[in-house]
Design an enzyme around this catalytic site. Structure first.
Site, PDB file in Angstrom:
ATOM      1  N   LYS A 183       4.519  -6.744  11.702  1.00 45.55           N
ATOM      2  CA  LYS A 183       3.527  -6.749  10.654  1.00 45.55           C
ATOM      3  C   LYS A 183       3.738  -8.187  10.187  1.00 45.55           C
ATOM      4  CE  LYS A 183       2.075  -4.700   6.432  1.00 45.55           C
ATOM      5  NZ  LYS A 183       1.493  -3.556   6.103  1.00 45.55           N
ATOM      6  N   ARG A 219       0.800  -1.215   0.300  1.00 50.22           N
ATOM      7  CA  ARG A 219       0.071  -0.151   0.103  1.00 50.22           C
ATOM      8  C   ARG A 219       0.763   1.270  -0.030  1.00 50.22           C
ATOM      9  NH1 ARG A 219      -3.232   1.588   3.630  1.00 50.22           N
ATOM     10  NH2 ARG A 219      -2.170   0.371   5.614  1.00 50.22           N
ATOM     11  N   ARG A 242      -0.217   6.176  13.653  1.00 52.37           N
ATOM     12  CA  ARG A 242       0.638   5.662  14.832  1.00 52.37           C
ATOM     13  C   ARG A 242       0.045   5.791  15.940  1.00 52.37           C
ATOM     14  NH1 ARG A 242       4.762   7.337  11.285  1.00 52.37           N
ATOM     15  NH2 ARG A 242       5.905   5.759  10.637  1.00 52.37           N
TER      16      ARG A 242
HETATM   17  C1  BTN Z   1       0.711  -3.621   2.276  1.00 58.73           C
HETATM   18  O1  BTN Z   1       1.354  -2.683   1.961  1.00 58.73           O
HETATM   19  O2  BTN Z   1       0.363  -4.032   3.727  1.00 58.73           O
HETATM   20  C2  BTN Z   1      -0.127  -4.685   1.519  1.00 58.73           C
HETATM   21  C3  BTN Z   1       0.934  -5.696   1.120  1.00 58.73           C
HETATM   22  C4  BTN Z   1       0.160  -6.671  -0.229  1.00 58.73           C
HETATM   23  C5  BTN Z   1       1.251  -7.529  -0.734  1.00 58.73           C
HETATM   24  C6  BTN Z   1       0.542  -8.605  -1.697  1.00 58.73           C
HETATM   25  S1  BTN Z   1       1.669  -9.935  -2.095  1.00 58.73           S
HETATM   26  C7  BTN Z   1       0.272 -10.442  -3.206  1.00 58.73           C
HETATM   27  C8  BTN Z   1      -0.008  -9.275  -3.992  1.00 58.73           C
HETATM   28  N1  BTN Z   1       0.690  -8.764  -4.963  1.00 58.73           N
HETATM   29  C9  BTN Z   1       1.343  -7.489  -4.727  1.00 58.73           C
HETATM   30  O3  BTN Z   1       2.226  -7.044  -5.799  1.00 58.73           O
HETATM   31  N2  BTN Z   1       0.822  -7.484  -3.545  1.00 58.73           N
HETATM   32  C10 BTN Z   1      -0.053  -8.092  -2.913  1.00 58.73           C
END
Ligand code: BTN
Length: 323
Positions: free
Chosen positions: A185, A120, A321
């Site tokens: 996380k 994100r 935060r």
């Molecule tokens: C975040 O930033 O918290 C979200 C992360 C999401 C990662 C997943 S892995 C599968 C899918 N493909 C990606 O490129 N991103 C999501």
């Protein structure tokens, strides 16, 4: 022999010599060494044990469509629009976006590794092969974008249900849908929408879960991170079982969401809301805001009790935060 084959040969966790690998594949030991180095550069901690050869510090399961399907109840397996496992993609979500014109509802794509995994807020998502899980699912909706309010939060609850079914507990949600355990996380969810504002639209739901993190990967992550192994007696659940649990929870949860919207998840979200009642500082384009987390509303917005009353925050570009 490609990197995937080398990883598959080491997956049981036993040491295998470079000579054996080379002989099996009909290539030179130098060619094997090159693939070992490729895997190491992607974060796989392959050890060299002298004459015994190469070894992983623990066994792992390679992702496999038939094995994932064998873990799924038949009714769920039948509802899937497709289930594909790739060795490497730029991103499983980008792959589904490329195919979003023709891919059927509930198409699922997994990759052992992503070369351009996306998180994100424009962040990248570390995607070493064989250790973690990268899964995307295409879900089609009829009611326009308004029917998707709160989807991102509902997905947090859906993934928690999958984790609970695997005996992974002690994970909570940080708005909108970060999956957080005590030390950091555990995973993240990226929801990307396309289609018509008031007509048919689609969500590409991308889920990344940490099953095994090495010290080096934790450092690279740039934020405190935790893996499922640490929440599951030191050994993560079978990777194909984790994929199946996610798929089952998605198929069931998205059906509930289509019927009830976020209202069907609000109570569960509240139980897992790590920001509820906590002092928070929000930072975004509009500056900083401090207050006490007061839960979320049915549209999926974060509620913040401030000195000037209750504020509703629904911008995805805000960082939150705890103080
Ligand atoms: C975040 O930033 O918290 C979200 C992360 C999401 C990662 C997943 S892995 C599968 C899918 N493909 C990606 O490129 N991103 C999501």
């Amino acid at each position: 022999m490609q990197a995937r084959d080398v990883l598959a040969a080491l997956a049981p966790g036993d040491a295998v010599s470079g000579a054996t690998l080379a002989e099996r594949a009909g290539v030179t030991r130098a060619a094997i060494w090159k693939q070992i180095e490729i895997l190491r550069s992607k974060g796989v901690p392959i050890e060299a044990r002298g004459a015994a050869g190469y070894r992983l510090p623990w066994p792992l399961q390679m992702l496999d469509v038939a094995t994932i399907r064998s873990f799924l109840p038949p009714a769920i397996a039948q509802r899937l629009g497709g289930l594909d496992v790739h060795w490497e993609l730029d991103s499983t979500s980008t792959e589904l976006q490329r195919r979003s014109g023709e891919a059927p509802d509930l198409s699922v794509v997994l990759a052992e590794t992503q070369s351009a995994g996306r998180g994100r807020r424009g962040r990248s998502w570390l995607s070493p092969p064989g250790l973690n899980l990268y899964l995307s699912c295409l879900k089609r909706f009829d009611g326009g974008f308004v029917a998707l309010q709160g989807l991102s939060l509902a997905l947090g609850v859906i993934v928690l249900r999958a984790l609970e079914s695997l005996d992974i507990v002690g994970v909570g949600l940080k708005w909108p849908n970060d999956l957080l355990a005590a030390q950091g996380k555990l995973g993240g969810i990226l929801v990307e929408l396309s289609g018509e504002y008031q007509g048919p639209c689609a969500a590409v739901i991308g889920i990344g879960l940490n099953l095994r993190l090495t010290e080096a990967l934790r450092e690279q992550a740039g934020q405190p991170s935790q893996d499922m192994a640490s929440l599951h007696g030191g050994v993560p659940p079978d990777r194909n079982a984790v994929a199946a649990a996610l798929i089952q929870a998605l198929a069931e949860g998205l059906e509930t969401f289509e019927r009830e919207g976020f209202a069907g998840f609000a109570e569960a979200y509240r139980r897992h809301d790590l920001l509820l009642g906590k002092a928070l500082r929000l930072t975004g384009a509009a500056g900083e805001l401090e207050g006490i987390g007061a839960g979320v509303d049915l549209g999926g917005a974060l509620l913040l009790e401030t000195g000037e009353g209750l504020r509703r925050i629904d911008s995805a570009d805000v960082s939150v935060r705890r103080l």
